[in-house]
Scaffold this active site. Structure first.
Site, PDB file in Angstrom:
ATOM      1  N   CYS A 153      20.934   9.228  34.063  1.00  0.00           N
ATOM      2  CA  CYS A 153      20.998  10.612  33.591  1.00  0.00           C
ATOM      3  C   CYS A 153      22.368  11.257  33.741  1.00  0.00           C
ATOM      4  O   CYS A 153      22.655  12.243  33.060  1.00  0.00           O
ATOM      5  CB  CYS A 153      19.953  11.455  34.323  1.00  0.00           C
ATOM      6  SG  CYS A 153      18.241  10.983  33.979  1.00  0.00           S
ATOM      7  N   TYR A 154      23.217  10.739  34.610  1.00  0.00           N
ATOM      8  CA  TYR A 154      24.512  11.388  34.842  1.00  0.00           C
ATOM      9  C   TYR A 154      25.633  10.780  34.006  1.00  0.00           C
ATOM     10  O   TYR A 154      26.791  11.195  34.105  1.00  0.00           O
ATOM     11  CB  TYR A 154      24.891  11.324  36.324  1.00  0.00           C
ATOM     12  CG  TYR A 154      25.094   9.925  36.872  1.00  0.00           C
ATOM     13  CD1 TYR A 154      26.301   9.267  36.722  1.00  0.00           C
ATOM     14  CD2 TYR A 154      24.075   9.260  37.557  1.00  0.00           C
ATOM     15  CE1 TYR A 154      26.507   7.989  37.232  1.00  0.00           C
ATOM     16  CE2 TYR A 154      24.255   7.996  38.068  1.00  0.00           C
ATOM     17  CZ  TYR A 154      25.466   7.356  37.900  1.00  0.00           C
ATOM     18  OH  TYR A 154      25.651   6.087  38.405  1.00  0.00           O
TER      19      TYR A 154
END
Length: 381
Positions: A153-154
């Site tokens: 997600c990052y």
């Protein structure tokens, strides 16, 4: 020489599912009565109304990958079968989004693109979507291509950081960054709570940005990149993980994740901002990756933010779900589209396996799109 994010564009696959529909399908696939109750409870609390998927299997009983078997359970395709669909669908979505991004940012011709950074963690093909973008859009064949893989997600921030570094080093660089995830291909039905949570949260989508060191005009909003920072939450390695299994990629998502983020976020961000002579009170806008409703609540509580501070993050979660790496770019795009001032200091945050916390400090510049008066009038219309 600073780098600028000139434009952000987004795209979703064609198949839209309501939360109620997804909940009903999942309750039909799990067998244990307790798990059925858990499904209903978890789906009600996600803060999600709709999500998109590249697969239309969920709408029918006789789907391709995810078909319902005679005993009422769901077929569990192999990782290879899932990845085969990723290759086809990711290519189509990436080319469509790249074409849209360039069309919406006419100050850059396709011949000016010098670098392409592609981030994804939900599939692997080679030649991949980055290759097909160059071929199908007719970009220069000597465009430098880089893949940011399997970060989760990052990943938008390592991709944007790489692009910014290219621009800072080379004033002629024009970088196309794309984050594309097809999370729903890794649906796995089980009675485990963490599996139910993952199925309830994750969705498909893509976002792209164009960066260069060329200063934009102030006719429309844009971001000036001030810097990025990476950090790890202590003693949290086992609470969020992403592994390749025989039947898709296995997500480990502990119920402790929101609390771990909440208990560490204030101290971590204070240290990050201090390196730029900033305090938490200096931040005008917060672009927080909406990994889930509980995560947003923890960030809001521990940073002592007013409810409206995370309104765009909550809106992205509500309308799209958690699309992994593109999600925070959807939030940043939303802030550009709803800019009420000509300038704002923006802190963007995303979380992923590790637990990893990636932060970007940006300065939103350029003419405001809306005014507070117009926004209030629209909300009461």
């Amino acid at each position: 020489m600073p780098a600028y994010i000139h434009h952000i564009a987004t795209e979703t696959p064609p198949h839209l599912y309501s939360n109620e529909f997804a909940c009903s399908r999942m309750k039909g696939w799990v067998q244990d009565p307790r798990a059925k109750r858990m499904v209903e409870l978890i789906y009600e609390r996600t803060g999600i109304d709709t999500r998109y998927s590249v697969s239309d299997d969920f709408m029918k009983e006789d789907g391709g990958l995810f078909r319902t078997l005679p005993d009422g359970t769901i077929n569990s395709p192999s990782t290879g079968q899932r990845n085969e669909l990723y290759g086809k669908a990711a290519r189509e979505l990436a080319v469509k989004l790249a074409r849209k991004t360039l069309a919406e940012c006419p100050q850059f011709a396709k011949e000016q693109i010098t670098h392409l950074v592609f981030a994804s963690c939900t599939g692997f093909t080679n030649p991949g979507p980055d290759y097909h973008i160059i071929r199908e859009l007719g970009l220069n064949e000597n465009v430098e291509r880089y893949t940011v893989g399997f970060m989760g997600c990052y990943a938008a921030f390592p991709a944007l950081r790489m692009a910014a570094q290219f621009c800072e080093a080379n004033p002629d660089a024009v970088v196309l960054v794309m984050c594309l995830e097809l999370c729903t291909l890794h649906l796995q039905v089980s009675d485990k709570t963490e599996s139910i949570v993952a199925n309830a949260l994750f969705a498909d989508g893509a976002a792209a940005a164009i960066l260069s060191a060329r200063k934009p005009t102030d006719e429309r909003p844009y971001y000036r990149v001030q810097g990025f920072h990476s950090a790890l939450v202590p003693s949290s390695e086992a609470d969020m993980a992403w592994e390749i299994g025989d039947h898709g990629f296995n997500m480990v998502l502990s119920a402790y994740v929101p609390g771990l983020i909440g208990s560490n976020i204030r101290e971590m961000l204070s240290g990050v901002l201090a390196k730029r002579d900033l305090k938490l009170s200096d931040i005008d806008e917060w672009a927080v990756h909406p990994g889930g409703r509980a995560i947003l609540e923890q960030v809001e509580q521990h940073l002592q933010l007013p409810p409206e501070a995370l309104e765009i993050s909550r809106g992205v979660l509500r309308d799209y779900g958690n699309m992994s790496s593109p999600t925070v770019m959807f939030v940043l795009k939303g802030m550009l589209e709803e800019a009420e001032t000509d300038r704002a200091t923006t802190c963007a945050i995303a979380f992923g396996p590790g637990l990893t916390v990636e932060t970007a400090v940006l300065e939103r510049c350029g003419a405001a799109i809306t005014s507070p008066t117009k926004t209030k009038a629209a909300s009461h219309a």
